[in-house]
Write a protein that holds these residues in place. Structure first.
Motif, mmCIF file in Angstrom:
data_model
loop_
_atom_site.group_PDB
_atom_site.id
_atom_site.type_symbol
_atom_site.label_atom_id
_atom_site.label_comp_id
_atom_site.label_asym_id
_atom_site.label_seq_id
_atom_site.Cartn_x
_atom_site.Cartn_y
_atom_site.Cartn_z
ATOM 1 N N GLY A 82 32.076 103.236 -152.675
ATOM 2 C CA GLY A 82 32.168 104.629 -152.281
ATOM 3 C C GLY A 82 30.953 105.077 -151.488
ATOM 4 N N GLY A 83 29.766 104.600 -151.898
ATOM 5 C CA GLY A 83 28.548 104.944 -151.167
ATOM 6 C C GLY A 83 28.540 104.366 -149.766
ATOM 7 N N ILE A 84 28.978 103.123 -149.630
ATOM 8 C CA ILE A 84 29.010 102.483 -148.303
ATOM 9 C C ILE A 84 29.993 103.200 -147.387
ATOM 10 C CG2 ILE A 84 29.702 100.372 -147.085
ATOM 11 C CD1 ILE A 84 28.606 98.792 -149.501
ATOM 12 N N GLU A 85 31.157 103.536 -147.909
ATOM 13 C CA GLU A 85 32.173 104.179 -147.078
ATOM 14 C C GLU A 85 31.819 105.628 -146.755
ATOM 15 O OE1 GLU A 85 35.783 103.598 -149.248
ATOM 16 O OE2 GLU A 85 36.066 101.548 -148.468
ATOM 17 N N ALA A 86 30.880 106.220 -147.504
ATOM 18 C CA ALA A 86 30.486 107.604 -147.243
ATOM 19 C C ALA A 86 29.443 107.723 -146.132
ATOM 20 C CB ALA A 86 29.938 108.237 -148.521
ATOM 21 N N VAL A 87 28.854 106.605 -145.734
ATOM 22 C CA VAL A 87 27.869 106.640 -144.649
ATOM 23 C C VAL A 87 28.567 107.013 -143.347
ATOM 24 C CG1 VAL A 87 26.220 105.260 -143.322
ATOM 25 C CG2 VAL A 87 26.379 104.967 -145.797
ATOM 26 N N ASP A 88 27.941 107.875 -142.588
ATOM 27 C CA ASP A 88 28.515 108.351 -141.327
ATOM 28 C C ASP A 88 28.858 107.171 -140.415
ATOM 29 O OD1 ASP A 88 29.262 109.737 -139.103
ATOM 30 O OD2 ASP A 88 27.272 110.510 -138.631
ATOM 31 N N ARG A 89 30.115 107.102 -139.999
ATOM 32 C CA ARG A 89 30.556 105.979 -139.157
ATOM 33 C C ARG A 89 29.891 106.009 -137.785
ATOM 34 N NH1 ARG A 89 31.606 102.444 -142.363
ATOM 35 N NH2 ARG A 89 32.472 101.242 -140.618
ATOM 36 N N GLY A 90 29.415 107.202 -137.386
ATOM 37 C CA GLY A 90 28.736 107.282 -136.095
ATOM 38 C C GLY A 90 27.481 106.428 -136.058
ATOM 39 N N GLN A 91 26.805 106.326 -137.202
ATOM 40 C CA GLN A 91 25.603 105.498 -137.266
ATOM 41 C C GLN A 91 25.960 104.021 -137.129
ATOM 42 O OE1 GLN A 91 22.792 106.517 -140.384
ATOM 43 N NE2 GLN A 91 23.868 108.438 -140.741
ATOM 44 N N VAL A 92 27.083 103.653 -137.702
ATOM 45 C CA VAL A 92 27.546 102.262 -137.598
ATOM 46 C C VAL A 92 27.860 101.930 -136.142
ATOM 47 C CG1 VAL A 92 29.317 100.624 -138.313
ATOM 48 C CG2 VAL A 92 28.442 102.310 -139.953
ATOM 49 N N GLU A 93 28.579 102.824 -135.476
ATOM 50 C CA GLU A 93 28.934 102.582 -134.078
ATOM 51 C C GLU A 93 27.691 102.539 -133.199
ATOM 52 O OE1 GLU A 93 31.882 101.730 -133.132
ATOM 53 O OE2 GLU A 93 32.679 102.027 -135.168
ATOM 54 N N ALA A 94 26.709 103.391 -133.528
ATOM 55 C CA ALA A 94 25.474 103.394 -132.742
ATOM 56 C C ALA A 94 24.723 102.075 -132.910
ATOM 57 C CB ALA A 94 24.594 104.564 -133.170
ATOM 58 N N ALA A 95 24.705 101.563 -134.146
ATOM 59 C CA ALA A 95 24.027 100.285 -134.391
ATOM 60 C C ALA A 95 24.728 99.147 -133.648
ATOM 61 C CB ALA A 95 23.994 100.008 -135.886
ATOM 62 N N LYS A 96 26.045 99.169 -133.649
ATOM 63 C CA LYS A 96 26.790 98.125 -132.935
ATOM 64 C C LYS A 96 26.555 98.215 -131.433
ATOM 65 C CE LYS A 96 30.553 97.618 -136.303
ATOM 66 N NZ LYS A 96 32.013 97.787 -136.541
ATOM 67 N N SER A 97 26.411 99.437 -130.932
ATOM 68 C CA SER A 97 26.259 99.624 -129.489
ATOM 69 C C SER A 97 24.943 99.054 -128.960
ATOM 70 C CB SER A 97 26.355 101.111 -129.128
ATOM 71 O OG SER A 97 25.239 101.822 -129.642
ATOM 72 N N ILE A 98 23.936 98.945 -129.836
ATOM 73 C CA ILE A 98 22.658 98.369 -129.389
ATOM 74 C C ILE A 98 22.563 96.892 -129.760
ATOM 75 C CG2 ILE A 98 21.494 100.602 -129.522
ATOM 76 C CD1 ILE A 98 20.226 99.712 -132.167
ATOM 77 N N GLY A 99 23.691 96.329 -130.199
ATOM 78 C CA GLY A 99 23.747 94.893 -130.462
ATOM 79 C C GLY A 99 23.220 94.459 -131.813
ATOM 80 N N MET A 100 23.112 95.383 -132.770
ATOM 81 C CA MET A 100 22.616 95.028 -134.102
ATOM 82 C C MET A 100 23.675 94.238 -134.861
ATOM 83 S SD MET A 100 21.018 97.539 -137.061
ATOM 84 C CE MET A 100 19.665 98.033 -135.990
ATOM 85 N N ARG A 101 23.272 93.133 -135.463
ATOM 86 C CA ARG A 101 24.203 92.302 -136.217
ATOM 87 C C ARG A 101 24.585 92.974 -137.537
ATOM 88 N NH1 ARG A 101 21.919 86.083 -135.493
ATOM 89 N NH2 ARG A 101 22.175 85.988 -133.199
ATOM 90 N N HIS A 102 25.719 92.540 -138.075
ATOM 91 C CA HIS A 102 26.274 93.195 -139.266
ATOM 92 C C HIS A 102 25.303 93.143 -140.447
ATOM 93 C CE1 HIS A 102 29.368 94.699 -141.975
ATOM 94 N NE2 HIS A 102 29.037 93.750 -142.822
ATOM 95 N N GLY A 103 24.707 91.977 -140.688
ATOM 96 C CA GLY A 103 23.794 91.838 -141.817
ATOM 97 C C GLY A 103 22.589 92.751 -141.691
ATOM 98 N N LYS A 104 22.007 92.804 -140.493
ATOM 99 C CA LYS A 104 20.852 93.656 -140.262
ATOM 100 C C LYS A 104 21.227 95.131 -140.369
ATOM 101 C CE LYS A 104 17.024 94.163 -136.990
ATOM 102 N NZ LYS A 104 16.491 93.708 -135.684
ATOM 103 N N MET A 105 22.417 95.472 -139.884
ATOM 104 C CA MET A 105 22.896 96.850 -139.965
ATOM 105 C C MET A 105 23.094 97.284 -141.420
ATOM 106 S SD MET A 105 26.372 98.411 -138.273
ATOM 107 C CE MET A 105 27.404 97.236 -139.188
ATOM 108 N N MET A 106 23.658 96.401 -142.221
ATOM 109 C CA MET A 106 23.853 96.720 -143.633
ATOM 110 C C MET A 106 22.505 96.912 -144.322
ATOM 111 S SD MET A 106 27.093 96.917 -144.428
ATOM 112 C CE MET A 106 27.072 96.707 -146.191
ATOM 113 N N ARG A 107 21.554 96.046 -144.026
ATOM 114 C CA ARG A 107 20.260 96.062 -144.697
ATOM 115 C C ARG A 107 19.412 97.265 -144.298
ATOM 116 N NH1 ARG A 107 18.967 91.582 -143.100
ATOM 117 N NH2 ARG A 107 17.409 92.028 -141.486
ATOM 118 N N ARG A 108 19.448 97.653 -143.029
ATOM 119 C CA ARG A 108 18.538 98.690 -142.535
ATOM 120 C C ARG A 108 19.171 100.088 -142.466
ATOM 121 N NH1 ARG A 108 14.662 96.373 -137.694
ATOM 122 N NH2 ARG A 108 13.690 94.704 -138.895
ATOM 123 N N ILE A 109 20.465 100.161 -142.291
ATOM 124 C CA ILE A 109 21.096 101.461 -142.054
ATOM 125 C C ILE A 109 22.036 101.870 -143.185
ATOM 126 C CG2 ILE A 109 22.646 102.750 -140.530
ATOM 127 C CD1 ILE A 109 21.546 101.100 -138.213
#
Length: 218
Positions: free
Chosen positions: A109-136
């Protein structure tokens, strides 16, 4: 019958022995439940169907079985399969497995509550999934999940009394044995309840302060 103060002094050492076992079972089960719960949450939020479906089936399966049945199965049935565990080990594994489902759903529930815009922003700068999970995602998910996680901690602590059914001499079992030998049920179980409160009330206070501190830092 001896005065109340003398009875309390007589009963307390035995109950304290059970109290430390309760603390040990609860902490080790919580560690296992948290590790597995995080794994279930990561798998259930994955877009990979081969990760998401097995985790969903495991969680739904375990949540549908009472804790006592899981404890009985681990302690009495698994030795027939060649896996012989002590009552203490079986209690930790049983509680850890059951509560990993609830903690996993809390983390999910906590993971799914994170703003999806931040996820898309991380992907747009080429951040890998593992690093995105760990840092954002995970740092924010932990803040969101903290209140229900604290509730799970308290519930696990109280449910640790159920390991007494497989002969773990924790606080409740020690109280039962003491009451059966002294016939002083009122004093013994009042002391048992008071000792549980000595654990749960400080835990609630600590969790509330941590929530407030994290809320301010956020």
């Amino acid at each position: 019958m001896s005065p109340l103060s003398e009875r309390i002094q007589e009963y307390l050492p035995l109950l304290l022995t059970g109290l430390w076992r309760t603390v040990a079972v609860s902490l080790l089960a919580l560690f296992l439940a948290t590790a597995l719960g995080l794994l279930w949450a990561m798998m259930r939020t994955s877009r990979n169907i081969w990760l998401e479906r097995p985790a969903r089936y495991i969680v739904e399966f375990l949540r549908g079985i009472p804790i006592l049945v899981v404890l009985f199965y681990i302690y009495f049935v698994m030795p027939d399969m060649g896996i012989d565990l002590t009552a203490f080990q079986a209690g930790i594994i049983g509680l850890g497995l059951i509560y990993s489902c609830y903690i996993g759903e809390t983390f999910r529930g906590g993971i799914e509550a994170v703003d999806r815009g931040q996820v898309e922003a991380a992907k747009s700068i080429g951040m890998r999934h593992g690093k995105m999970m760990r840092r954002i995602i995970l740092p924010q998910a932990v803040r969101i999940s903290l209140p229900p996680y604290g509730n799970n901690m308290v519930m696990l602590l109280k449910d640790s009394s159920q390991v007494s059914v497989i002969s773990v001499a924790e606080l409740t079992m020690q109280g039962k044995m003491l009451a059966s030998s002294t016939f002083d049920n009122m004093t013994v179980f009042t002391m048992v309840a008071a000792l549980y409160l000595c654990l749960t009330i400080p835990l609630n206070i600590v969790m509330r302060r941590v929530e407030l501190k994290m809320g301010k830092s956020r």
